[in-house]
Motif scaffolding. Structure first.
Motif, PDB file in Angstrom:
ATOM      1  N   LEU A 182       8.454 -22.630  -1.461  1.00  0.00           N
ATOM      2  CA  LEU A 182       7.948 -22.286   0.203  1.00  0.00           C
ATOM      3  C   LEU A 182       7.751 -21.084   0.983  1.00  0.00           C
ATOM      4  O   LEU A 182       7.971 -20.612   0.008  1.00  0.00           O
ATOM      5  N   PRO A 183       7.222 -21.149   1.677  1.00  0.00           N
ATOM      6  CA  PRO A 183       7.647 -19.764   2.185  1.00  0.00           C
ATOM      7  C   PRO A 183       8.916 -18.749   2.620  1.00  0.00           C
ATOM      8  O   PRO A 183       8.905 -17.599   2.211  1.00  0.00           O
ATOM      9  N   GLY A 184       9.659 -20.063   2.289  1.00  0.00           N
ATOM     10  CA  GLY A 184      11.051 -18.649   3.163  1.00  0.00           C
ATOM     11  C   GLY A 184      11.333 -18.726   1.330  1.00  0.00           C
ATOM     12  O   GLY A 184      13.090 -18.546   1.474  1.00  0.00           O
ATOM     13  N   GLY A 185      11.326 -19.580   0.923  1.00  0.00           N
ATOM     14  CA  GLY A 185      11.791 -19.980  -0.676  1.00  0.00           C
ATOM     15  C   GLY A 185      12.046 -20.840  -1.333  1.00  0.00           C
ATOM     16  O   GLY A 185      11.243 -21.504  -1.848  1.00  0.00           O
ATOM     17  N   THR A 186      12.422 -21.580  -2.232  1.00  0.00           N
ATOM     18  CA  THR A 186      12.580 -22.668  -3.597  1.00  0.00           C
ATOM     19  C   THR A 186      13.269 -23.331  -3.726  1.00  0.00           C
ATOM     20  O   THR A 186      14.604 -23.294  -3.175  1.00  0.00           O
ATOM     21  N   LEU A 187      12.474 -24.617  -3.393  1.00  0.00           N
ATOM     22  CA  LEU A 187      13.569 -26.126  -3.197  1.00  0.00           C
ATOM     23  C   LEU A 187      13.378 -26.800  -4.415  1.00  0.00           C
ATOM     24  O   LEU A 187      12.490 -26.822  -4.861  1.00  0.00           O
ATOM     25  N   HIS A 188      14.647 -27.069  -4.986  1.00  0.00           N
ATOM     26  CA  HIS A 188      14.827 -28.038  -6.006  1.00  0.00           C
ATOM     27  C   HIS A 188      14.934 -29.146  -5.941  1.00  0.00           C
ATOM     28  O   HIS A 188      15.772 -29.550  -5.274  1.00  0.00           O
ATOM     29  N   VAL A 189      14.439 -30.152  -6.443  1.00  0.00           N
ATOM     30  CA  VAL A 189      14.817 -31.641  -6.372  1.00  0.00           C
ATOM     31  C   VAL A 189      15.681 -32.611  -7.328  1.00  0.00           C
ATOM     32  O   VAL A 189      14.088 -32.410  -8.340  1.00  0.00           O
ATOM     33  N   GLN A 190      16.327 -32.610  -7.317  1.00  0.00           N
ATOM     34  CA  GLN A 190      17.320 -32.946  -8.546  1.00  0.00           C
ATOM     35  C   GLN A 190      17.079 -34.329  -8.996  1.00  0.00           C
ATOM     36  O   GLN A 190      17.383 -34.759  -7.926  1.00  0.00           O
ATOM     37  N   PRO A 191      16.258 -35.318  -9.672  1.00  0.00           N
ATOM     38  CA  PRO A 191      16.204 -36.758 -10.365  1.00  0.00           C
ATOM     39  C   PRO A 191      18.153 -36.731  -9.926  1.00  0.00           C
ATOM     40  O   PRO A 191      19.224 -36.735 -10.716  1.00  0.00           O
ATOM     41  N   LYS A 192      18.008 -37.968  -9.668  1.00  0.00           N
ATOM     42  CA  LYS A 192      19.419 -39.116  -9.156  1.00  0.00           C
ATOM     43  C   LYS A 192      19.967 -39.603 -11.159  1.00  0.00           C
ATOM     44  O   LYS A 192      21.322 -39.584 -10.982  1.00  0.00           O
ATOM     45  N   VAL A 193      18.461 -39.323 -12.056  1.00  0.00           N
ATOM     46  CA  VAL A 193      19.013 -40.060 -13.092  1.00  0.00           C
ATOM     47  C   VAL A 193      18.964 -38.923 -14.154  1.00  0.00           C
ATOM     48  O   VAL A 193      18.610 -38.058 -13.314  1.00  0.00           O
ATOM     49  N   PRO A 194      20.018 -38.216 -15.658  1.00  0.00           N
ATOM     50  CA  PRO A 194      20.715 -37.808 -15.883  1.00  0.00           C
ATOM     51  C   PRO A 194      19.008 -37.189 -16.431  1.00  0.00           C
ATOM     52  O   PRO A 194      18.446 -37.758 -16.452  1.00  0.00           O
ATOM     53  N   ALA A 195      18.948 -35.723 -16.133  1.00  0.00           N
ATOM     54  CA  ALA A 195      17.615 -35.606 -16.754  1.00  0.00           C
ATOM     55  C   ALA A 195      16.867 -35.293 -17.910  1.00  0.00           C
ATOM     56  O   ALA A 195      15.959 -35.625 -18.563  1.00  0.00           O
ATOM     57  N   LEU A 196      18.325 -34.633 -19.304  1.00  0.00           N
ATOM     58  CA  LEU A 196      17.540 -35.620 -20.632  1.00  0.00           C
ATOM     59  C   LEU A 196      17.147 -36.960 -20.341  1.00  0.00           C
ATOM     60  O   LEU A 196      16.550 -37.483 -21.090  1.00  0.00           O
ATOM     61  N   ASN A 197      17.637 -37.920 -20.267  1.00  0.00           N
ATOM     62  CA  ASN A 197      17.321 -39.612 -19.582  1.00  0.00           C
ATOM     63  C   ASN A 197      15.780 -39.328 -19.043  1.00  0.00           C
ATOM     64  O   ASN A 197      14.986 -40.137 -20.099  1.00  0.00           O
ATOM     65  N   LEU A 198      15.319 -38.850 -18.362  1.00  0.00           N
ATOM     66  CA  LEU A 198      14.397 -38.752 -18.096  1.00  0.00           C
ATOM     67  C   LEU A 198      12.974 -38.521 -18.944  1.00  0.00           C
ATOM     68  O   LEU A 198      12.398 -38.721 -19.131  1.00  0.00           O
ATOM     69  N   LEU A 199      13.310 -37.095 -19.712  1.00  0.00           N
ATOM     70  CA  LEU A 199      12.806 -36.728 -20.841  1.00  0.00           C
ATOM     71  C   LEU A 199      12.228 -37.752 -21.897  1.00  0.00           C
ATOM     72  O   LEU A 199      11.692 -38.566 -22.047  1.00  0.00           O
ATOM     73  N   ALA A 200      14.184 -38.868 -22.058  1.00  0.00           N
ATOM     74  CA  ALA A 200      13.421 -39.962 -22.498  1.00  0.00           C
ATOM     75  C   ALA A 200      12.960 -40.670 -22.367  1.00  0.00           C
ATOM     76  O   ALA A 200      11.933 -41.542 -22.826  1.00  0.00           O
ATOM     77  N   LEU A 201      12.929 -41.675 -21.052  1.00  0.00           N
ATOM     78  CA  LEU A 201      11.957 -41.869 -20.582  1.00  0.00           C
ATOM     79  C   LEU A 201      10.075 -41.641 -20.834  1.00  0.00           C
ATOM     80  O   LEU A 201       9.399 -42.142 -20.435  1.00  0.00           O
TER      81      LEU A 201
END
Length: 409
Positions: free
Chosen positions: A54-73
């Protein structure tokens, strides 16, 4: 530059400017809900994960599901890869993008150690001696001063083929971006140096076609699946500066739908049941209006309509419009059983059957929640277990012709 964190499905108040919010909405669209507040804005993201500059910085959107599980998905949706948490060697608490980058470079490193596979690519060149096919028509039109060269079309056996090009293009994204971390960027840079004769081109379709036609590229499948995700989510490249990568957004709704589709197709095929994905249904007699359910499974005269939704409703049931959409599908197919497949953040599957009236007739809708929590290596089992229950719920041809109250639930 500021860094803000937004957890999927949770309302969070952030001190963003109006220009920051407009930029975030331009990237996320309807996946981002915004409300003004005293301290700035309240935001909620649904069905997305990643990073937005973004113009003023960075927005990180974290998944509700664990990140490792999303990779498996992701792996399961792309192809049936033997998956385990040990392939990354990281914990579930790590960031999604750092895990994604680490897994990708590790897979590419395995391919590099085994030696890059070479393939044939058609080329055209002017040569002093004939090679391959002579392009006579082209040489006839050339001036006499150039007739000492022959225009040839031939197959070159080279490492500069589509699968290697796609991997190198994805390595370039990881190398240039700060989103995946300096360690991943350094690893990507070292691997890219082993592909010096390859052009970094995102020829994803050509790479997939080559994998299907040439068995020597079979081992490329898992790495190419992640490369495609990296290239399609990379966003527009900005001018060199603090944020060379404009955005990296993973859309979770089509990912979940693809995983459910693969699980149902696999289970239905093993049971001898037909499985149709994205088949258009006519809403009017002229066929000008159509509805497209995610999946329809059928055996004989019995049909079951399935709609996959990446939603995590707090009250336990999806919104009424999802049921209304499913009821429309039931009416189009003249069937009385449908299912909504949703993700569950925990490790335990959930299931509930509702009895509805669809245009004066009794129907049943089953809500099945696939657990995406727990161990990442169990994601494929959870998906196929849900698919087994749905296929088993499909009534027989004989039962489908009986009134609903006479069928087994």
């Amino acid at each position: 530059m500021m860094a803000w964190t937004l957890t999927e499905w949770e309302w969070t108040e952030l001190p963003l400017s109006a220009s920051d919010v407009l930029e975030a909405q331009a990237h996320l669209g309807s996946a981002l809900s915004v409300e003004p507040s005293v301290g700035g804005f309240r935001l909620r993201a649904q069905g997305v994960a990643g990073l937005i500059a973004l113009p003023g910085g960075t927005l990180h959107v974290q998944p509700k599901v664990p990140a490792l599980n999303l990779l498996a998905l992701i792996d399961y949706a792309a192809r049936e890869v033997s998956w385990g948490e040990d392939v990354v060697g990281s914990g579930a608490e790590e960031e999604l993008l750092s895990l994604l980058g680490a897994l990708f470079v590790r897979r590419v490193e395995r391919l590099a150690r085994g030696g890059w596979v070479r393939g044939y690519r058609e080329e055209e060149a002017e040569r002093p001696t004939l090679r391959g096919r002579w392009l006579v028509g082209r040489d006839i039109s050339r001036p006499p001063t150039h007739r000492h060269l022959l225009s040839c079309r031939f197959d070159e056996f080279t490492s500069d083929v589509a699968p290697n090009r796609v991997l190198l293009a994805a390595l370039g994204v990881l190398e240039r971006s700060s989103a995946f971390g300096p360690r991943v960027a350094a690893h990507a840079r070292a691997l890219a140096s082993t592909l010096t004769d390859v052009q970094p081109l995102a020829e994803v379709r050509a790479a997939v076609k080559m994998l299907a036609a040439d068995r020597r590229f079979t081992a490329y499948g898992p790495a190419l699946g992640l490369a495609r995700l990296i290239l399609e989510s990379a966003g527009a490249q900005a001018t060199p500066g603090i944020h060379p990568l404009s955005s990296f957004i993973i859309r979770l709704a089509p990912l979940f739908e693809a995983a459910v589709t693969r699980a149902l197709a696999k289970v239905a095929g093993a049971r001898g049941v037909m499985c149709h994905a994205q088949r258009a249904l006519a809403l009017d007699t002229g066929g000008q209006l159509t509805a497209i359910p995610d999946l329809v499974i059928e055996h004989g005269g019995a049909r079951l309509v399935i709609d996959a939704k990446y939603k995590l409703p707090a009250e336990g049931l999806p919104p009424a419009e999802d049921f209304q959409q499913l009821v429309t599908y039931l009416a189009c197919l003249d069937t009385r059983r449908g299912a909504l497949v949703l993700p569950a953040p925990g490790a335990v599957p959930e299931e509930r059957t509702l009895r509805l009236k669809t245009f004066g007739r009794p129907s049943e809708v089953r809500v099945i929640k696939v657990p995406l929590g727990g161990r990442a290596s169990r994601i494929s089992t959870a998906l196929e277990s849900a698919a087994e229950r749905l296929v088993a719920w499909l009534p027989s041809s004989k039962a489908s012709s009986q009134p609903m109250w006479e069928t087994s639930s």
